[in-house]
Design a protein around this motif. Structure first.
Motif, PDB file in Angstrom:
ATOM      1  N   GLY A 186      19.570   1.152  21.459  1.00 35.54           N
ATOM      2  CA  GLY A 186      18.189   1.337  21.982  1.00 35.54           C
ATOM      3  C   GLY A 186      17.180   2.353  21.207  1.00 35.54           C
ATOM      4  N   ALA A 187      15.890   2.106  21.510  1.00 32.14           N
ATOM      5  CA  ALA A 187      14.913   2.767  20.422  1.00 32.14           C
ATOM      6  C   ALA A 187      15.105   4.294  20.355  1.00 32.14           C
ATOM      7  CB  ALA A 187      13.807   2.348  20.990  1.00 32.14           C
ATOM      8  N   ARG A 188      15.195   5.007  21.681  1.00 30.60           N
ATOM      9  CA  ARG A 188      15.279   6.426  21.673  1.00 30.60           C
ATOM     10  C   ARG A 188      16.329   7.021  20.829  1.00 30.60           C
ATOM     11  NH1 ARG A 188      18.155   8.973  25.669  1.00 30.60           N
ATOM     12  NH2 ARG A 188      19.090   7.621  26.992  1.00 30.60           N
ATOM     13  N   ARG A 189      17.402   6.560  20.973  1.00 32.77           N
ATOM     14  CA  ARG A 189      18.716   7.026  20.505  1.00 32.77           C
ATOM     15  C   ARG A 189      18.490   6.748  18.972  1.00 32.77           C
ATOM     16  NH1 ARG A 189      23.868   5.592  23.776  1.00 32.77           N
ATOM     17  NH2 ARG A 189      22.563   3.733  24.171  1.00 32.77           N
ATOM     18  N   TRP A 190      18.435   5.717  18.493  1.00 32.15           N
ATOM     19  CA  TRP A 190      18.435   5.686  17.223  1.00 32.15           C
ATOM     20  C   TRP A 190      17.173   6.128  16.487  1.00 32.15           C
ATOM     21  CZ3 TRP A 190      22.486   4.189  14.726  1.00 32.15           C
ATOM     22  CH2 TRP A 190      22.391   3.590  13.290  1.00 32.15           C
ATOM     23  N   PHE A 191      16.030   5.925  17.158  1.00 34.19           N
ATOM     24  CA  PHE A 191      15.044   6.750  16.235  1.00 34.19           C
ATOM     25  C   PHE A 191      15.142   8.258  16.149  1.00 34.19           C
ATOM     26  CE2 PHE A 191      11.539   3.355  17.917  1.00 34.19           C
ATOM     27  CZ  PHE A 191      11.939   2.449  16.772  1.00 34.19           C
ATOM     28  N   ALA A 192      15.964   8.907  17.114  1.00 33.99           N
ATOM     29  CA  ALA A 192      16.034  10.238  16.821  1.00 33.99           C
ATOM     30  C   ALA A 192      17.096  10.262  15.873  1.00 33.99           C
ATOM     31  CB  ALA A 192      16.713  10.735  18.272  1.00 33.99           C
ATOM     32  N   ARG A 193      18.157   9.525  15.834  1.00 31.51           N
ATOM     33  CA  ARG A 193      18.958   9.512  14.711  1.00 31.51           C
ATOM     34  C   ARG A 193      18.195   9.561  13.114  1.00 31.51           C
ATOM     35  NH1 ARG A 193      19.818   7.174  10.226  1.00 31.51           N
ATOM     36  NH2 ARG A 193      19.259   5.253  11.223  1.00 31.51           N
ATOM     37  N   ILE A 194      17.511   8.559  13.097  1.00 30.62           N
ATOM     38  CA  ILE A 194      16.684   8.478  12.017  1.00 30.62           C
ATOM     39  C   ILE A 194      15.994   9.778  11.553  1.00 30.62           C
ATOM     40  CG2 ILE A 194      14.762   7.226  11.029  1.00 30.62           C
ATOM     41  CD1 ILE A 194      15.764   4.719  12.467  1.00 30.62           C
ATOM     42  N   LEU A 195      14.888  10.228  12.646  1.00 30.65           N
ATOM     43  CA  LEU A 195      14.371  11.609  12.466  1.00 30.65           C
ATOM     44  C   LEU A 195      15.291  12.710  11.985  1.00 30.65           C
ATOM     45  CD1 LEU A 195      12.135  11.370  15.781  1.00 30.65           C
ATOM     46  CD2 LEU A 195      11.174  11.600  13.536  1.00 30.65           C
ATOM     47  N   VAL A 196      16.395  12.698  12.403  1.00 30.43           N
ATOM     48  CA  VAL A 196      17.170  14.197  11.884  1.00 30.43           C
ATOM     49  C   VAL A 196      17.563  13.665  10.456  1.00 30.43           C
ATOM     50  CG1 VAL A 196      19.577  15.137  12.177  1.00 30.43           C
ATOM     51  CG2 VAL A 196      18.035  14.636  14.202  1.00 30.43           C
ATOM     52  N   THR A 197      18.358  12.567  10.106  1.00 30.00           N
ATOM     53  CA  THR A 197      18.580  12.358   8.918  1.00 30.00           C
ATOM     54  C   THR A 197      17.518  12.491   7.804  1.00 30.00           C
ATOM     55  OG1 THR A 197      18.477  10.030   9.353  1.00 30.00           O
ATOM     56  CG2 THR A 197      20.634  11.113   9.374  1.00 30.00           C
TER      57      THR A 197
END
Length: 435
Positions: free
Chosen positions: A77-88
């Motif tokens: 899903g978009a929200r979880r995967w985009f959040a992971r990308i942001l942190v890294t």
């Protein structure tokens, strides 16, 4: 009866401003290295060719991890995967402040590309789940506003942050990386809270609106003969994907080649770091103007390839003039024409893959097109750096980019003949059978 324009406006207001903000932060993070280079080169022993290599390694990491990232986005899903990308990507950008030599610079740029991989093509795929094809040119124009807006902000912001040199014992370029990496980490939580995964999971759409949207997307699937492979990885072997990737390559090569060297070019005009930052922002104002005008024209006239051909030609002319002219004001005017053409070209190009693919095939296909196309982000900065070091003139790199855009102009006719005519023929064959 659904009021189409009102529904499209509602979806746009709910999604696009936040996505623009996220990509703006991403683009600032990847582009500020051009300003950091003005001083970090001397501090860590980074020459022009080494800088070009390191700046481009971002896109090698991007290339290798983009397709897996987009497939995982489809799964999680978009929200979880985009959040992971942001942190890294935020954490790695902050870590750029502590590199101590060329090798560390190479490693961190590669890791930054790997961390950010999938965000831009992920958003492109995400948009295909919310908008019918006929609205995507304008919507992609709004989203890609993030790029020139980021560059508009990056120049003055970087110039100001470079002025923090010496505070708490850190160089100005170190403060630059710390300050631009932090917002990405902080935005991860709002992304989890605010961004919906799909139209099926939002409360602000009625059942009638959801049904209408699903029906329109299904109509696109039939009208454009979109491919939905049983195994999405089969999209990676589709010749249309590879041709579109080659068609996109001149745009990314020119955008990143120019963008990562623009501060150096403007710095040659004379002036302080702050002046360089403000002047470097001027071409991106014209990029914004292009994105507000050209994609709308493309949607209204239902013309993609005519607009793309004209934009490739304008980009080639602007790049040639920016190298050939020697008066700073005229060079800047030519660079404004280049920015107008390149960013408009990006928005219109990304309406094409959604005409041919849907579902997870679109996720894989879009990711591969963007990953191959973004090899231009490696070739552009490295090529310009190598040419500048060999000839002693930055203009040689601009002539190289002008030739690349001419290649894109030639490809416009090839892509139209190979893809659009083939698809229309397939549609005429399928239509009688479906009656």
């Amino acid at each position: 009866m659904i009021q189409e324009q009102r529904l499209v406006r509602l979806i746009t207001l709910k999604l696009i401003p936040f996505l623009v903000l996220l990509y703006l932060v991403a683009y600032v993070d990847r582009s500020a290295v051009g300003f950091a280079k003005l001083h970090m080169g001397a501090d860590i022993g980074l020459g022009d060719a080494a800088y070009g290599l390191g700046a481009g390694l971002f896109f090698i990491g991007y290339f290798l991890f983009e397709v897996p990232s987009n497939l995982l986005l489809d799964r999680f899903g978009a929200r979880r995967w985009f959040a992971r990308i942001l942190v890294t990507w935020g954490a790695i950008t902050i870590g750029m402040a502590f590199v101590s030599g060329p090798n560390g610079f190479y490693v961190m740029r590669f890791l930054l590309g790997a961390a950010e991989a999938g965000f831009f093509p992920g958003v492109l795929y995400y948009i295909t789940q919310w908008y019918p094809v006929r609205h995507r040119g304008k919507i992609l124009g709004f989203f890609i506003l993030s790029q020139p807006l980021a560059m508009l902000i990056t120049g003055p912001l970087s110039g100001a942050l470079l002025g923090l040199d010496g505070i708490y014992g850190l160089h100005g370029w170190q403060w630059l990386f710390i300050c631009i990496g932090t917002p990405a980490v902080l935005l991860a939580w709002p992304t989890l809270r605010l961004l919906p995964d799909s139209p099926a999971k939002v409360r602000w759409l009625s059942d009638e609106q959801r049904s209408w949207l699903q029906e329109q997307l299904a109509n696109d699937l039939r009208e454009f003969g979109q491919t939905r492979h049983g195994n999405p990885l089969h999209a990676l072997k589709d010749g249309r994907v590879l041709l579109l990737a080659l068609f996109y390559l001149p745009v990314t090569l020119s955008i990143y080649g120019l963008g990562l060297w623009l501060p150096t070019l403007i710095h040659q005009f004379g002036g302080s770091d702050l002046v360089t930052g403000f002047v470097s922002a001027v071409p991106y104002l014209f990029g914004i103007i292009g994105l507000l005008i050209v994609p709308r024209s493309s949607d209204r006239l239902n013309d993609r390839y005519g607009h793309l051909g004209l934009l490739y030609a304008l980009g080639a002319i602007g790049l040639f003039l920016s190298a050939w002219l020697s008066v700073p004001g005229l060079q800047l005017a030519a660079l404004c024409l280049v920015a107008f053409a390149l960013f408009s070209c990006t928005a219109i190009f990304w309406t094409l893959p959604g005409r041919f693919f849907s579902g997870a095939s679109a996720a894989a296909g879009i990711a591969l097109i963007n990953s191959i196309g973004n090899l231009g982000g490696y070739l552009g900065p490295f090529g310009i750096g190598a040419l500048k070091e060999h000839t002693g003139q930055l203009s040689s790199g601009l002539y190289f980019l002008a030739a690349v855009m001419l290649f894109g102009l030639l490809l416009t006719g090839v892509v139209y003949n190979r893809l659009e005519r083939r698809q229309r023929l397939a549609s005429t064959l399928v239509a009688p059978a479906s009656r």
